[in-house]
Motif scaffolding. Structure first.
Motif, short mmCIF file in Angstrom:
data_model
loop_
_atom_site.label_atom_id
_atom_site.label_comp_id
_atom_site.label_asym_id
_atom_site.label_seq_id
_atom_site.Cartn_x
_atom_site.Cartn_y
_atom_site.Cartn_z
N LEU A 419 0.83 -1.21 0.00
CA LEU A 419 0.00 0.00 0.00
C LEU A 419 0.86 1.26 0.00
N ALA A 420 1.98 1.20 0.72
CA ALA A 420 2.87 2.36 0.74
C ALA A 420 3.48 2.61 -0.64
N ARG A 421 3.88 1.53 -1.32
CA ARG A 421 4.44 1.70 -2.66
C ARG A 421 3.40 2.21 -3.65
N ALA A 422 2.14 1.94 -3.35
CA ALA A 422 1.06 2.44 -4.19
C ALA A 422 0.66 3.87 -3.84
N GLY A 423 1.36 4.46 -2.88
CA GLY A 423 1.05 5.83 -2.48
C GLY A 423 -0.14 5.96 -1.56
N ARG A 424 -0.57 4.84 -0.96
CA ARG A 424 -1.76 4.85 -0.11
C ARG A 424 -1.43 5.01 1.37
N VAL A 425 -0.13 5.03 1.71
CA VAL A 425 0.33 5.25 3.08
C VAL A 425 1.41 6.31 3.04
N GLU A 438 11.58 2.39 7.49
CA GLU A 438 11.70 1.46 8.60
C GLU A 438 10.34 1.23 9.26
N ALA A 439 9.55 2.30 9.39
CA ALA A 439 8.23 2.17 10.01
C ALA A 439 7.30 1.32 9.15
N VAL A 440 7.37 1.49 7.83
CA VAL A 440 6.55 0.68 6.92
C VAL A 440 6.95 -0.79 7.02
N GLU A 441 8.26 -1.05 7.08
CA GLU A 441 8.73 -2.44 7.19
C GLU A 441 8.23 -3.07 8.49
N THR A 442 8.31 -2.32 9.58
CA THR A 442 7.82 -2.83 10.87
C THR A 442 6.33 -3.08 10.82
#
Length: 459
Positions: A419-425, A438-442
Protein backbone atom coordinates in the motif's frame (compact mmCIF):
# COMPACT_ATOMS: atom_id res chain seq x y z
CA UNK A 1 -8.40 1.20 26.63
CA UNK A 2 -10.16 -1.87 25.27
CA UNK A 3 -8.70 -5.23 26.27
CA UNK A 4 -9.21 -8.67 24.73
CA UNK A 5 -10.95 -9.81 27.91
CA UNK A 6 -13.84 -7.35 27.57
CA UNK A 7 -14.37 -7.78 23.82
CA UNK A 8 -17.11 -10.40 23.32
CA UNK A 9 -15.88 -13.55 21.61
CA UNK A 10 -18.85 -13.40 19.26
CA UNK A 11 -22.26 -11.92 18.74
CA UNK A 12 -24.98 -12.63 21.30
CA UNK A 13 -28.51 -13.37 20.11
CA UNK A 14 -29.90 -10.49 22.19
CA UNK A 15 -27.56 -8.10 20.34
CA UNK A 16 -28.62 -9.54 16.99
CA UNK A 17 -32.30 -9.15 17.85
CA UNK A 18 -31.84 -5.57 19.06
CA UNK A 19 -30.01 -4.69 15.85
CA UNK A 20 -32.76 -6.21 13.70
CA UNK A 21 -35.40 -4.25 15.58
CA UNK A 22 -33.50 -0.96 15.70
CA UNK A 23 -34.72 2.14 13.86
CA UNK A 24 -33.28 3.39 10.61
CA UNK A 25 -30.58 6.01 10.91
CA UNK A 26 -32.24 9.36 11.49
CA UNK A 27 -29.68 11.40 9.55
CA UNK A 28 -30.18 9.25 6.45
CA UNK A 29 -33.96 9.25 6.92
CA UNK A 30 -34.05 13.03 6.92
CA UNK A 31 -31.74 13.27 3.90
CA UNK A 32 -33.96 10.95 1.87
CA UNK A 33 -37.15 12.62 3.09
CA UNK A 34 -35.85 15.93 1.75
CA UNK A 35 -35.88 14.26 -1.69
CA UNK A 36 -39.42 12.96 -1.24
CA UNK A 37 -38.36 9.42 -0.34
CA UNK A 38 -39.37 7.25 2.60
CA UNK A 39 -36.63 5.24 4.35
CA UNK A 40 -37.93 2.47 6.60
CA UNK A 41 -37.36 -1.02 7.90
CA UNK A 42 -39.36 -3.89 6.43
CA UNK A 43 -40.67 -6.77 8.54
CA UNK A 44 -39.78 -10.12 7.00
CA UNK A 45 -43.14 -11.49 8.12
CA UNK A 46 -45.06 -8.37 7.04
CA UNK A 47 -47.03 -7.32 3.98
CA UNK A 48 -44.19 -5.22 2.53
CA UNK A 49 -41.69 -8.07 2.29
CA UNK A 50 -42.82 -9.57 -1.06
CA UNK A 51 -42.42 -6.19 -2.78
CA UNK A 52 -39.02 -5.72 -1.14
CA UNK A 53 -37.87 -9.14 -2.31
CA UNK A 54 -39.03 -8.52 -5.88
CA UNK A 55 -37.15 -5.21 -5.98
CA UNK A 56 -33.98 -6.80 -4.59
CA UNK A 57 -34.18 -9.61 -7.17
CA UNK A 58 -34.66 -7.11 -9.99
CA UNK A 59 -31.65 -5.15 -8.80
CA UNK A 60 -29.44 -8.19 -9.39
CA UNK A 61 -31.05 -8.96 -12.77
CA UNK A 62 -32.80 -12.00 -11.28
CA UNK A 63 -36.22 -13.27 -12.28
CA UNK A 64 -39.45 -12.40 -10.52
CA UNK A 65 -40.02 -14.45 -7.39
CA UNK A 66 -42.94 -16.88 -7.26
CA UNK A 67 -45.26 -17.03 -4.23
CA UNK A 68 -43.47 -20.23 -3.19
CA UNK A 69 -40.08 -18.55 -3.42
CA UNK A 70 -41.33 -15.58 -1.40
CA UNK A 71 -42.61 -17.94 1.29
CA UNK A 72 -39.30 -19.84 1.37
CA UNK A 73 -37.37 -16.57 1.60
CA UNK A 74 -39.52 -15.39 4.51
CA UNK A 75 -38.86 -18.63 6.35
CA UNK A 76 -35.09 -18.32 5.92
CA UNK A 77 -34.56 -14.56 6.31
CA UNK A 78 -35.63 -13.90 9.87
CA UNK A 79 -32.03 -13.27 10.92
CA UNK A 80 -31.73 -10.20 8.65
CA UNK A 81 -32.47 -6.53 9.21
CA UNK A 82 -34.31 -5.54 6.02
CA UNK A 83 -34.61 -1.92 4.88
CA UNK A 84 -36.13 -0.22 1.86
CA UNK A 85 -36.39 3.23 0.30
CA UNK A 86 -39.85 4.02 -1.07
CA UNK A 87 -41.11 6.64 -3.52
CA UNK A 88 -44.71 7.56 -2.66
CA UNK A 89 -45.17 8.97 -6.19
CA UNK A 90 -44.12 5.75 -7.94
CA UNK A 91 -46.85 3.77 -9.78
CA UNK A 92 -46.21 0.80 -7.47
CA UNK A 93 -45.84 2.51 -4.14
CA UNK A 94 -45.35 -0.69 -2.13
CA UNK A 95 -42.26 -1.73 -4.14
CA UNK A 96 -39.09 -0.04 -2.84
CA UNK A 97 -36.80 1.79 -5.25
CA UNK A 98 -33.78 0.72 -3.21
CA UNK A 99 -33.00 -2.14 -0.85
CA UNK A 100 -30.43 -3.15 1.73
CA UNK A 101 -30.20 -5.95 4.28
CA UNK A 102 -27.79 -6.58 7.14
CA UNK A 103 -27.22 -8.75 10.18
CA UNK A 104 -24.69 -9.20 12.95
CA UNK A 105 -22.35 -12.02 12.07
CA UNK A 106 -19.00 -13.25 13.33
CA UNK A 107 -15.84 -12.58 11.35
CA UNK A 108 -12.82 -14.82 11.96
CA UNK A 109 -9.63 -12.81 12.44
CA UNK A 110 -5.95 -13.81 12.57
CA UNK A 111 -5.22 -15.87 15.67
CA UNK A 112 -8.37 -17.98 15.86
CA UNK A 113 -10.75 -15.43 17.37
CA UNK A 114 -13.97 -13.99 15.98
CA UNK A 115 -15.34 -10.47 16.20
CA UNK A 116 -18.96 -9.32 15.87
CA UNK A 117 -19.38 -7.71 12.46
CA UNK A 118 -22.23 -6.20 10.50
CA UNK A 119 -22.71 -8.16 7.27
CA UNK A 120 -24.31 -6.01 4.55
CA UNK A 121 -26.12 -7.52 1.59
CA UNK A 122 -28.85 -6.97 -1.05
CA UNK A 123 -27.75 -3.40 -1.86
CA UNK A 124 -29.75 -2.25 -4.89
CA UNK A 125 -30.96 1.05 -6.34
CA UNK A 126 -33.48 1.10 -9.19
CA UNK A 127 -32.16 2.70 -12.43
CA UNK A 128 -35.05 5.17 -12.13
CA UNK A 129 -33.57 6.60 -8.93
CA UNK A 130 -29.83 6.67 -9.55
CA UNK A 131 -27.67 9.67 -8.69
CA UNK A 132 -30.03 10.95 -6.04
CA UNK A 133 -27.86 10.02 -3.05
CA UNK A 134 -29.92 6.92 -2.25
CA UNK A 135 -27.05 4.42 -2.04
CA UNK A 136 -24.98 6.84 0.02
CA UNK A 137 -27.82 7.40 2.47
CA UNK A 138 -28.43 3.67 2.90
CA UNK A 139 -24.79 2.64 3.32
CA UNK A 140 -23.88 5.49 5.63
CA UNK A 141 -27.06 4.77 7.56
CA UNK A 142 -26.11 1.11 8.04
CA UNK A 143 -22.60 2.08 9.16
CA UNK A 144 -23.93 4.56 11.71
CA UNK A 145 -26.43 1.96 12.92
CA UNK A 146 -23.55 -0.50 13.26
CA UNK A 147 -21.55 1.99 15.31
CA UNK A 148 -24.57 2.75 17.49
CA UNK A 149 -24.96 -0.97 18.18
CA UNK A 150 -21.33 -1.20 19.33
CA UNK A 151 -20.26 -3.45 16.45
CA UNK A 152 -16.55 -2.84 15.64
CA UNK A 153 -16.48 -3.97 11.98
CA UNK A 154 -18.70 -4.07 8.88
CA UNK A 155 -18.21 -6.48 5.98
CA UNK A 156 -19.69 -7.34 2.59
CA UNK A 157 -19.09 -9.12 -0.69
CA UNK A 158 -19.66 -6.95 -3.73
CA UNK A 159 -20.99 -7.06 -7.27
CA UNK A 160 -19.66 -3.59 -8.19
CA UNK A 161 -16.31 -3.19 -6.50
CA UNK A 162 -15.68 0.56 -7.15
CA UNK A 163 -18.76 1.58 -5.17
CA UNK A 164 -17.66 0.77 -1.64
CA UNK A 165 -14.25 2.37 -1.24
CA UNK A 166 -15.87 5.77 -0.75
CA UNK A 167 -17.49 4.40 2.43
CA UNK A 168 -14.22 3.06 3.87
CA UNK A 169 -14.54 -0.56 2.73
CA UNK A 170 -11.54 -2.33 1.22
CA UNK A 171 -10.89 -5.83 -0.14
CA UNK A 172 -9.29 -7.74 2.73
CA UNK A 173 -9.63 -11.35 1.48
CA UNK A 174 -9.27 -12.32 -2.15
CA UNK A 175 -10.94 -15.28 -3.82
CA UNK A 176 -9.43 -17.75 -6.28
CA UNK A 177 -11.41 -19.44 -9.01
CA UNK A 178 -9.91 -22.66 -10.37
CA UNK A 179 -10.39 -24.56 -13.63
CA UNK A 180 -8.47 -27.85 -13.57
CA UNK A 181 -7.77 -30.14 -16.53
CA UNK A 182 -8.18 -33.48 -14.81
CA UNK A 183 -6.15 -35.73 -17.12
CA UNK A 184 -3.24 -33.31 -17.17
CA UNK A 185 -3.34 -32.67 -13.42
CA UNK A 186 -2.52 -36.25 -12.27
CA UNK A 187 -2.91 -36.76 -8.53
CA UNK A 188 0.36 -36.95 -6.57
CA UNK A 189 -1.05 -35.89 -3.20
CA UNK A 190 -1.72 -38.01 -0.13
CA UNK A 191 -3.97 -41.05 -0.34
CA UNK A 192 -5.35 -41.18 3.18
CA UNK A 193 -7.04 -44.10 4.86
CA UNK A 194 -10.75 -43.73 5.33
CA UNK A 195 -13.44 -43.67 2.67
CA UNK A 196 -15.45 -41.37 0.42
CA UNK A 197 -19.13 -42.21 -0.05
CA UNK A 198 -22.18 -40.73 -1.73
CA UNK A 199 -24.83 -39.42 0.67
CA UNK A 200 -28.29 -37.87 0.23
CA UNK A 201 -28.60 -34.09 -0.05
CA UNK A 202 -30.51 -33.97 3.24
CA UNK A 203 -27.58 -35.62 4.96
CA UNK A 204 -24.99 -33.25 3.50
CA UNK A 205 -27.25 -30.37 4.59
CA UNK A 206 -26.86 -31.67 8.16
CA UNK A 207 -23.12 -32.20 7.89
CA UNK A 208 -21.88 -28.99 6.27
CA UNK A 209 -22.81 -26.52 9.03
CA UNK A 210 -21.40 -28.84 11.71
CA UNK A 211 -18.08 -29.19 9.90
CA UNK A 212 -17.90 -25.50 9.06
CA UNK A 213 -18.56 -24.57 12.67
CA UNK A 214 -15.59 -26.69 13.77
CA UNK A 215 -13.13 -24.93 11.47
CA UNK A 216 -14.38 -21.43 10.69
CA UNK A 217 -12.27 -19.75 13.38
CA UNK A 218 -9.06 -21.17 11.93
CA UNK A 219 -9.23 -19.14 8.70
CA UNK A 220 -9.28 -15.35 8.85
CA UNK A 221 -12.10 -13.98 6.72
CA UNK A 222 -14.60 -16.79 7.28
CA UNK A 223 -17.96 -15.99 8.85
CA UNK A 224 -20.75 -17.88 10.57
CA UNK A 225 -23.16 -19.00 7.85
CA UNK A 226 -26.94 -18.83 8.06
CA UNK A 227 -29.01 -21.92 7.32
CA UNK A 228 -30.39 -20.51 4.07
CA UNK A 229 -26.93 -20.75 2.52
CA UNK A 230 -26.62 -24.44 3.42
CA UNK A 231 -30.01 -25.04 1.79
CA UNK A 232 -28.70 -23.34 -1.33
CA UNK A 233 -25.51 -25.40 -1.46
CA UNK A 234 -27.26 -28.70 -0.72
CA UNK A 235 -30.25 -28.01 -2.94
CA UNK A 236 -32.65 -28.63 -0.05
CA UNK A 237 -34.60 -25.40 -0.42
CA UNK A 238 -38.00 -26.61 -1.71
CA UNK A 239 -37.99 -23.88 -4.36
CA UNK A 240 -34.44 -24.56 -5.59
CA UNK A 241 -34.08 -25.00 -9.33
CA UNK A 242 -32.20 -28.00 -10.77
CA UNK A 243 -31.49 -29.31 -7.27
CA UNK A 244 -31.55 -32.87 -8.60
CA UNK A 245 -28.29 -32.24 -10.46
CA UNK A 246 -26.38 -31.87 -7.22
CA UNK A 247 -24.45 -34.82 -5.84
CA UNK A 248 -23.15 -35.07 -2.29
CA UNK A 249 -20.20 -36.97 -0.84
CA UNK A 250 -18.62 -37.33 2.58
CA UNK A 251 -15.22 -38.42 3.83
CA UNK A 252 -15.00 -40.56 6.98
CA UNK A 253 -11.61 -41.25 8.54
CA UNK A 254 -10.32 -44.68 9.51
CA UNK A 255 -12.24 -44.52 12.80
CA UNK A 256 -15.50 -43.82 10.96
CA UNK A 257 -15.73 -40.15 11.97
CA UNK A 258 -16.99 -37.86 9.20
CA UNK A 259 -14.38 -35.16 8.61
CA UNK A 260 -15.40 -33.60 5.32
CA UNK A 261 -18.14 -33.23 2.73
CA UNK A 262 -18.69 -31.76 -0.71
CA UNK A 263 -21.51 -30.93 -3.11
CA UNK A 264 -20.91 -30.92 -6.84
CA UNK A 265 -22.73 -31.15 -10.16
CA UNK A 266 -21.74 -32.68 -13.50
CA UNK A 267 -22.54 -31.16 -16.88
CA UNK A 268 -22.40 -33.64 -19.72
CA UNK A 269 -20.53 -32.85 -22.92
CA UNK A 270 -22.93 -34.03 -25.60
CA UNK A 271 -20.32 -33.92 -28.37
CA UNK A 272 -17.84 -36.02 -26.37
CA UNK A 273 -19.17 -37.97 -23.39
CA UNK A 274 -15.67 -38.44 -21.99
CA UNK A 275 -15.29 -34.69 -21.42
CA UNK A 276 -17.86 -33.68 -18.85
CA UNK A 277 -17.43 -30.71 -16.51
CA UNK A 278 -17.71 -30.78 -12.71
CA UNK A 279 -18.72 -27.69 -10.76
CA UNK A 280 -17.87 -27.80 -7.05
CA UNK A 281 -20.60 -25.93 -5.17
CA UNK A 282 -19.09 -26.33 -1.71
CA UNK A 283 -16.32 -28.33 -0.08
CA UNK A 284 -15.58 -28.34 3.64
CA UNK A 285 -12.76 -30.34 5.23
CA UNK A 286 -11.96 -30.51 8.92
CA UNK A 287 -8.64 -32.33 8.43
CA UNK A 288 -5.85 -32.50 5.87
CA UNK A 289 -6.84 -36.08 5.10
CA UNK A 290 -10.42 -35.05 4.37
CA UNK A 291 -9.20 -32.26 2.10
CA UNK A 292 -6.95 -34.61 0.13
CA UNK A 293 -9.50 -37.41 -0.14
CA UNK A 294 -12.33 -35.17 -1.36
CA UNK A 295 -10.21 -33.37 -3.96
CA UNK A 296 -8.70 -36.61 -5.21
CA UNK A 297 -12.20 -38.04 -5.68
CA UNK A 298 -13.32 -35.00 -7.68
CA UNK A 299 -10.23 -34.92 -9.89
CA UNK A 300 -10.40 -38.64 -10.67
CA UNK A 301 -14.07 -38.85 -11.63
CA UNK A 302 -14.75 -40.83 -14.80
CA UNK A 303 -15.88 -39.04 -17.97
CA UNK A 304 -14.77 -35.65 -16.62
CA UNK A 305 -12.30 -33.34 -18.35
CA UNK A 306 -12.51 -30.23 -16.17
CA UNK A 307 -13.28 -29.35 -12.57
CA UNK A 308 -14.39 -25.81 -11.68
CA UNK A 309 -14.33 -24.37 -8.16
CA UNK A 310 -14.71 -20.83 -6.85
CA UNK A 311 -14.04 -19.05 -3.56
CA UNK A 312 -10.81 -20.91 -2.86
CA UNK A 313 -7.93 -19.34 -0.96
CA UNK A 314 -4.75 -17.93 -2.46
CA UNK A 315 -2.60 -20.60 -0.80
CA UNK A 316 -4.54 -23.80 -1.53
CA UNK A 317 -2.48 -26.96 -0.80
CA UNK A 318 -4.23 -28.49 -3.82
CA UNK A 319 -1.69 -26.82 -6.11
CA UNK A 320 1.00 -29.07 -4.63
CA UNK A 321 -1.13 -32.20 -4.88
CA UNK A 322 -1.20 -32.35 -8.68
CA UNK A 323 1.68 -33.34 -10.95
CA UNK A 324 1.27 -30.47 -13.41
CA UNK A 325 0.50 -27.16 -11.74
CA UNK A 326 -0.18 -25.65 -15.16
CA UNK A 327 -3.24 -27.90 -15.37
CA UNK A 328 -4.90 -25.41 -13.00
CA UNK A 329 -5.93 -22.04 -14.38
CA UNK A 330 -6.38 -19.75 -11.41
CA UNK A 331 -8.21 -16.41 -11.47
CA UNK A 332 -7.94 -14.08 -8.49
CA UNK A 333 -10.42 -11.36 -7.61
CA UNK A 334 -11.43 -9.21 -4.67
CA UNK A 335 -14.05 -10.88 -2.51
CA UNK A 336 -14.47 -10.15 1.21
CA UNK A 337 -14.57 -6.40 1.91
CA UNK A 338 -13.99 -5.12 5.44
CA UNK A 339 -14.65 -1.75 7.04
CA UNK A 340 -13.24 -1.06 10.51
CA UNK A 341 -15.46 1.16 12.65
CA UNK A 342 -13.88 0.85 16.12
CA UNK A 343 -10.13 0.79 15.50
CA UNK A 344 -9.08 -0.18 19.02
CA UNK A 345 -11.63 -2.99 19.43
CA UNK A 346 -10.94 -4.37 15.95
CA UNK A 347 -7.15 -4.41 16.25
CA UNK A 348 -7.07 -5.80 19.78
CA UNK A 349 -9.26 -8.74 18.86
CA UNK A 350 -6.86 -10.12 16.21
CA UNK A 351 -3.33 -11.45 16.64
CA UNK A 352 -0.31 -10.07 14.80
CA UNK A 353 2.58 -11.51 12.83
CA UNK A 354 5.42 -9.95 14.83
CA UNK A 355 6.14 -7.84 17.87
CA UNK A 356 6.41 -4.12 17.28
CA UNK A 357 5.25 -0.62 18.03
CA UNK A 358 3.67 1.79 15.56
CA UNK A 359 1.35 4.76 15.29
CA UNK A 360 -1.33 5.05 12.63
CA UNK A 361 -3.02 8.34 11.84
CA UNK A 362 -6.36 7.24 10.42
CA UNK A 363 -8.43 9.48 8.18
CA UNK A 364 -12.11 8.57 7.85
CA UNK A 365 -14.25 10.71 5.55
CA UNK A 366 -17.36 9.61 7.46
CA UNK A 367 -15.84 10.56 10.81
CA UNK A 368 -16.48 7.17 12.40
CA UNK A 369 -12.89 6.07 13.00
CA UNK A 370 -10.61 9.08 12.58
CA UNK A 371 -7.75 9.56 15.04
CA UNK A 372 -4.19 8.67 15.96
CA UNK A 373 -3.71 5.23 17.47
CA UNK A 374 -0.68 3.68 19.15
CA UNK A 375 -0.45 -0.09 18.59
CA UNK A 376 1.93 -2.07 20.77
CA UNK A 377 2.31 -5.79 20.05
CA UNK A 378 4.07 -8.19 22.41
CA UNK A 379 6.12 -11.28 21.56
CA UNK A 380 3.00 -13.46 21.71
CA UNK A 381 1.34 -11.38 18.96
CA UNK A 382 -1.22 -9.75 21.27
CA UNK A 383 -1.83 -6.06 20.69
CA UNK A 384 -2.81 -3.13 22.87
CA UNK A 385 -4.23 0.01 21.28
CA UNK A 386 -4.47 3.48 22.73
CA UNK A 387 -5.99 6.49 21.01
CA UNK A 388 -3.58 9.38 21.34
CA UNK A 389 -4.78 12.71 22.62
CA UNK A 390 -4.65 15.97 20.69
CA UNK A 391 -1.01 16.97 20.30
CA UNK A 392 0.27 13.86 22.10
CA UNK A 393 3.44 12.47 20.54
CA UNK A 394 5.50 9.31 20.84
CA UNK A 395 8.91 8.24 19.62
CA UNK A 396 7.31 6.12 16.86
CA UNK A 397 7.09 7.36 13.27
CA UNK A 398 3.48 8.09 12.35
CA UNK A 399 2.00 6.33 9.33
CA UNK A 400 -0.88 8.27 7.82
CA UNK A 401 -3.52 6.27 5.95
CA UNK A 402 -7.24 6.10 5.31
CA UNK A 403 -9.64 3.78 7.06
CA UNK A 404 -9.94 1.77 3.83
CA UNK A 405 -6.19 1.11 3.80
CA UNK A 406 -6.17 0.03 7.46
CA UNK A 407 -9.20 -2.18 6.79
CA UNK A 408 -7.40 -3.81 3.84
CA UNK A 409 -4.67 -5.05 6.20
CA UNK A 410 -7.06 -6.25 8.91
CA UNK A 411 -7.18 -9.94 7.96
CA UNK A 412 -3.43 -10.14 7.37
CA UNK A 413 -3.58 -10.70 3.63
CA UNK A 414 -2.56 -7.26 2.37
CA UNK A 415 0.94 -5.94 2.98
CA UNK A 416 1.14 -2.39 4.25
CA UNK A 417 4.40 -2.08 2.30
CA UNK A 418 2.47 -2.73 -0.91
CA UNK A 419 0.00 0.00 0.00
CA UNK A 420 2.87 2.36 0.74
CA UNK A 421 4.44 1.70 -2.66
CA UNK A 422 1.06 2.44 -4.19
CA UNK A 423 1.05 5.83 -2.48
CA UNK A 424 -1.76 4.85 -0.11
CA UNK A 425 0.33 5.25 3.08
CA UNK A 426 2.25 8.41 3.95
CA UNK A 427 4.53 9.69 6.68
CA UNK A 428 3.94 12.80 8.74
CA UNK A 429 5.40 15.94 7.23
CA UNK A 430 9.08 16.26 8.10
CA UNK A 431 9.68 12.58 8.86
CA UNK A 432 12.96 11.34 7.31
CA UNK A 433 12.56 8.96 4.39
CA UNK A 434 14.71 6.34 6.14
CA UNK A 435 12.53 6.46 9.26
CA UNK A 436 9.39 6.14 7.15
CA UNK A 437 10.78 3.11 5.31
CA UNK A 438 11.70 1.46 8.60
CA UNK A 439 8.23 2.17 10.01
CA UNK A 440 6.55 0.68 6.92
CA UNK A 441 8.73 -2.44 7.19
CA UNK A 442 7.82 -2.83 10.87
CA UNK A 443 4.14 -2.27 10.21
CA UNK A 444 4.14 -4.85 7.40
CA UNK A 445 5.60 -7.50 9.70
CA UNK A 446 3.25 -6.63 12.54
CA UNK A 447 0.03 -6.46 10.50
CA UNK A 448 0.84 -9.50 8.36
CA UNK A 449 -0.19 -13.10 8.98
CA UNK A 450 1.23 -16.49 8.00
CA UNK A 451 -1.80 -17.77 6.07
CA UNK A 452 -3.96 -16.10 3.45
CA UNK A 453 -7.47 -15.07 4.51
CA UNK A 454 -10.45 -16.67 2.80
CA UNK A 455 -14.23 -16.49 2.65
CA UNK A 456 -15.93 -19.55 1.16
CA UNK A 457 -19.28 -17.96 0.21
CA UNK A 458 -20.93 -14.91 -1.35
CA UNK A 459 -23.53 -13.16 0.78
Amino acid sequence: MTTPENIPAGAHESDRAAFRAGPVDEQSRQRLAANGLDYRRVAVDGDDYPGWLQSAARGFQDSERSPEQVAASRERSGYRRVTGVYDPEAPVANAPVATIASWIGELAVPGGAVIPSCAISSVTVAPTHRRRGVARAMLEGELRATQAAGIPVAMLTVSESPLYGRYGFAPAASSAGWTIETKRAAWIGPRPDGRVDFIPRDRVRELMPVLHERIRRTTAGEIDIAGSFWDMFAGTNPTAERAGEKRAIQYADASGEVRGAAVYAVRENESDFTKGTVSVHYLVAETDDAYAALWRFLLELDLVAEVHADNLSLDEPLLWMIADQRAAKITVRDHQYVRIIDVAAALERRRFGAAGRLVVDVDDALGLSSGRYLLEVDDAGAGRVRRLGEGESTDAVVLALGIAELSATYLGGMSLATLARAGRVKADAGAPASAFSEAVETASRVLGWHTAPRLSIWY
